[in-house]
Scaffold this motif. Sequence first.
Motif, PDB file in Angstrom:
ATOM      1  N   VAL A  69       0.671  -1.184  -0.154  1.00 54.04           N
ATOM      2  CA  VAL A  69       0.094  -0.054  -0.028  1.00 54.04           C
ATOM      3  C   VAL A  69       0.943   1.196   0.116  1.00 54.04           C
ATOM      4  N   PRO A  70       1.915   1.385   0.863  1.00 57.36           N
ATOM      5  CA  PRO A  70       2.508   2.662   0.932  1.00 57.36           C
ATOM      6  C   PRO A  70       3.548   2.735  -0.162  1.00 57.36           C
ATOM      7  N   VAL A  71       3.946   1.619  -0.839  1.00 57.45           N
ATOM      8  CA  VAL A  71       4.742   1.576  -2.159  1.00 57.45           C
ATOM      9  C   VAL A  71       3.998   2.239  -3.211  1.00 57.45           C
ATOM     10  N   THR A  72       2.679   1.528  -3.425  1.00 58.81           N
ATOM     11  CA  THR A  72       1.799   2.171  -4.646  1.00 58.81           C
ATOM     12  C   THR A  72       1.529   3.668  -4.264  1.00 58.81           C
ATOM     13  N   ALA A  73       1.104   4.074  -3.026  1.00 60.48           N
ATOM     14  CA  ALA A  73       1.128   5.330  -2.535  1.00 60.48           C
ATOM     15  C   ALA A  73       2.192   6.379  -2.971  1.00 60.48           C
ATOM     16  N   GLY A  74       3.582   5.706  -2.722  1.00 66.88           N
ATOM     17  CA  GLY A  74       4.778   6.645  -3.022  1.00 66.88           C
ATOM     18  C   GLY A  74       4.790   6.521  -4.542  1.00 66.88           C
ATOM     19  N   LEU A  75       4.607   5.708  -5.176  1.00 71.40           N
ATOM     20  CA  LEU A  75       4.873   5.780  -6.671  1.00 71.40           C
ATOM     21  C   LEU A  75       3.848   6.788  -7.315  1.00 71.40           C
ATOM     22  N   LEU A  76       2.638   6.618  -6.927  1.00 73.14           N
ATOM     23  CA  LEU A  76       1.569   7.352  -7.343  1.00 73.14           C
ATOM     24  C   LEU A  76       2.037   8.865  -7.230  1.00 73.14           C
ATOM     25  N   THR A  77       2.477   9.000  -6.146  1.00 70.69           N
ATOM     26  CA  THR A  77       2.801  10.693  -5.703  1.00 70.69           C
ATOM     27  C   THR A  77       3.791  11.130  -6.197  1.00 70.69           C
ATOM     28  N   PHE A  78       4.885  10.122  -6.433  1.00 69.33           N
ATOM     29  CA  PHE A  78       6.161  10.382  -7.367  1.00 69.33           C
ATOM     30  C   PHE A  78       5.735  10.855  -8.820  1.00 69.33           C
ATOM     31  N   VAL A  79       4.768  10.212  -9.446  1.00 66.12           N
ATOM     32  CA  VAL A  79       4.518  10.704 -10.811  1.00 66.12           C
ATOM     33  C   VAL A  79       3.555  11.729 -10.885  1.00 66.12           C
ATOM     34  N   PHE A  80       2.563  11.545  -9.862  1.00 66.21           N
ATOM     35  CA  PHE A  80       1.466  12.926 -10.078  1.00 66.21           C
ATOM     36  C   PHE A  80       1.446  13.816  -8.915  1.00 66.21           C
ATOM     37  N   ALA A  82       2.105  16.740  -8.775  1.00 66.47           N
ATOM     38  CA  ALA A  82       1.648  18.134  -9.081  1.00 66.47           C
ATOM     39  C   ALA A  82       0.090  18.240  -8.833  1.00 66.47           C
ATOM     40  N   THR A  83      -0.393  17.110  -9.527  1.00 62.60           N
ATOM     41  CA  THR A  83      -1.877  17.124  -9.204  1.00 62.60           C
ATOM     42  C   THR A  83      -2.308  16.924  -7.855  1.00 62.60           C
ATOM     43  N   LEU A  84      -1.466  15.907  -6.904  1.00 64.91           N
ATOM     44  CA  LEU A  84      -1.897  15.750  -5.564  1.00 64.91           C
ATOM     45  C   LEU A  84      -1.600  17.017  -4.938  1.00 64.91           C
ATOM     46  N   GLY A  85      -0.691  17.771  -5.024  1.00 66.85           N
ATOM     47  CA  GLY A  85      -0.256  18.914  -4.420  1.00 66.85           C
ATOM     48  C   GLY A  85      -1.571  19.961  -4.587  1.00 66.85           C
ATOM     49  N   ARG A  86      -2.226  20.021  -5.796  1.00 65.71           N
ATOM     50  CA  ARG A  86      -3.238  20.980  -5.905  1.00 65.71           C
ATOM     51  C   ARG A  86      -4.652  20.370  -5.268  1.00 65.71           C
ATOM     52  N   ILE A  87      -4.762  19.236  -4.813  1.00 66.38           N
ATOM     53  CA  ILE A  87      -5.900  18.825  -4.044  1.00 66.38           C
ATOM     54  C   ILE A  87      -5.596  18.457  -2.387  1.00 66.38           C
TER      55      ILE A  87
ATOM     56  N   PRO C 200      11.874  13.569  -8.799  1.00 68.74           N
ATOM     57  CA  PRO C 200      10.579  13.970  -9.093  1.00 68.74           C
ATOM     58  C   PRO C 200      10.912  14.883 -10.293  1.00 68.74           C
ATOM     59  N   SER C 201       9.723  14.767 -11.291  1.00 71.03           N
ATOM     60  CA  SER C 201       9.864  15.452 -12.403  1.00 71.03           C
ATOM     61  C   SER C 201       9.059  16.924 -12.325  1.00 71.03           C
ATOM     62  N   GLY C 202       9.602  17.978 -12.672  1.00 74.71           N
ATOM     63  CA  GLY C 202       8.684  19.274 -12.635  1.00 74.71           C
ATOM     64  C   GLY C 202       9.050  19.781 -11.040  1.00 74.71           C
ATOM     65  N   PRO C 203       8.451  21.052 -10.925  1.00 76.28           N
ATOM     66  CA  PRO C 203       8.698  21.820  -9.420  1.00 76.28           C
ATOM     67  C   PRO C 203       7.592  21.187  -9.010  1.00 76.28           C
ATOM     68  N   ALA C 204       7.849  21.196  -7.804  1.00 81.57           N
ATOM     69  CA  ALA C 204       6.788  20.628  -6.429  1.00 81.57           C
ATOM     70  C   ALA C 204       5.919  21.850  -6.126  1.00 81.57           C
ATOM     71  N   SER C 205       4.663  21.531  -6.275  1.00 82.24           N
ATOM     72  CA  SER C 205       3.916  22.825  -5.878  1.00 82.24           C
ATOM     73  C   SER C 205       4.014  23.053  -4.303  1.00 82.24           C
ATOM     74  N   VAL C 206       3.696  24.141  -3.978  1.00 83.26           N
ATOM     75  CA  VAL C 206       3.831  24.515  -2.492  1.00 83.26           C
ATOM     76  C   VAL C 206       2.304  24.955  -1.937  1.00 83.26           C
TER      77      VAL C 206
END
Lengths: 206, 206, 206
Positions: A69-80, A82-87, C200-206
């Motif tokens: 579970v944390p490995v999946t969450a970590g990889l998803l966050t590594f890739v996405f 920017a999106t996760l940071g916005r929400i 991680p690619s791209g800037p990290a959102s803050v």
Amino acid sequence: MAGTLITLDLVGIFVFAIAGALVAVRKDLDVFGVLVLAGTTGLGGGFLRDVLIGATPPAALADWRYLLVPVTAGLLTFVFHATLGRIERQVEVFDAFGLSLFCVAGTLKALDHGLGPVPAALLGMVTAIGGGMLRDLLVGRVPVVFTGDLYATPALAGAVVTVLGERADLTPVAVAFAGAGVCLTWRLLAIWRGWRAPMPSGPASV
Amino acid sequence: MAGTLITLDLVGIFVFAIAGALVAVRKDLDVFGVLVLAGTTGLGGGFLRDVLIGATPPAALADWRYLLVPVTAGLLTFVFHATLGRIERQVEVFDAFGLSLFCVAGTLKALDHGLGPVPAALLGMVTAIGGGMLRDLLVGRVPVVFTGDLYATPALAGAVVTVLGERADLTPVAVAFAGAGVCLTWRLLAIWRGWRAPMPSGPASV
Amino acid sequence: MAGTLITLDLVGIFVFAIAGALVAVRKDLDVFGVLVLAGTTGLGGGFLRDVLIGATPPAALADWRYLLVPVTAGLLTFVFHATLGRIERQVEVFDAFGLSLFCVAGTLKALDHGLGPVPAALLGMVTAIGGGMLRDLLVGRVPVVFTGDLYATPALAGAVVTVLGERADLTPVAVAFAGAGVCLTWRLLAIWRGWRAPMPSGPASV
């Protein structure tokens, strides 16, 4: 019931792991750092509790699905990230669910291992906030839970309600709902209203 | 005797907890951070020892009165930090008493659990200095025990004397007085005389 | 074989302890800080593993000769840090040997204690990198293993190969050579070629 609890547990680990991985991305860690922070944040609280009560190896090390579970969450966050940071506001709400669940689960496990009511409530709180504290240690910042954010108090309140519910011989489901409900309500109100913990008054002498 | 030892143990926890809470106030932590640092400083060394020797759950989690002491010390410090900060020199002397007691108690517990003389002395020192090290980690500073203050050496000396006393079949009271006496004398002299630990000579290559 | 393994284990502890003591000297710690960092770096990974799998007290606390090795390494570094700092590239190669050995030994011990293949590989990696992570925490820097250096991945790869070798019923010697060989080759290539972990690619959102 057991199936439901495990599902909720895994959801809590997942959400905590995403929060940890976001911190790692912002600290410019590499993919390995992101995975370790995801794992530490998601599983660290339970590890601390299990080591302190002597329930070793911790559940997450006895069942590899917990590690997935944390490995999946970590990889998803590594890739996405920017999106996760916005929400992140929404992530914070999920995080409140994780907090609520972990304070109940941690308290129940400590009671199960024969600890008294006060230490059990304390360990319930440690389970809920420990992962985030370890995460902050690893990236070299003072744990955010110490700096005014109302985070530990709801977890402690939920743990106390869990202990009281157990003592009152409520059904497990009722105990879980009462404990998690108190923690969740308090935490969401704190986020929504911007409640802060009391700070020392006056300047600190040096 | 047992009653005396427990009283001294609780006094040691109390003094360490005040020292920890003062650090928290100076780092602008909220009331929760003050309580956690009080608890970590007062109980952390014993937790480290108990986890390492497998004596879980630690005594402080098996008896809620142990938890009451750092909470009380933390709340007192939260409210009266200005006064306590002014008498910090005196607090440092009390802290030396805590150090002396913990190095003896930690060594005896490790011997009791079957550890050899060298590891037992090491764990006695860890018991005495571990809480302060964890406190410093949590507020993000290099443990003060590493930076020239003569703090760990007296604790190690007291632990070694405790081991030797046990080997020489002294009575428990004599062992405790000898071990704690050596640690206390050395530590107080270090405070009074400003003794420092040796530093590496010459510049470090980078 | 057992004698060989213990020798290799002690060599690994020695090399890790020198690396830790060098960090302490550069951070201007006193002689005690140098010894503690030497001990933490050399023994910390094994302590973490043993506490998590419940194999307490850790081997290094049950046998005082294990403690002698980091103390010797720490004192040598304290006195000869200038010389050791100049041959740090060579120290890094020895460190790669320590890493390779620890990932294999950690995995085998976890399997021995009944852990499944995935947690065992994870604990093998923790054994190899844990001491360095604790060292970095104690001196207040983000663990270098998180910041792009290819260090944890070779250790994980060696641990995975060890698990697979055990499953394939290879002889212990073959398992050790395969696991350590993969880790060592990968790590030395990373040092030699300057390989880095993905960021991680791209800037990290803050």
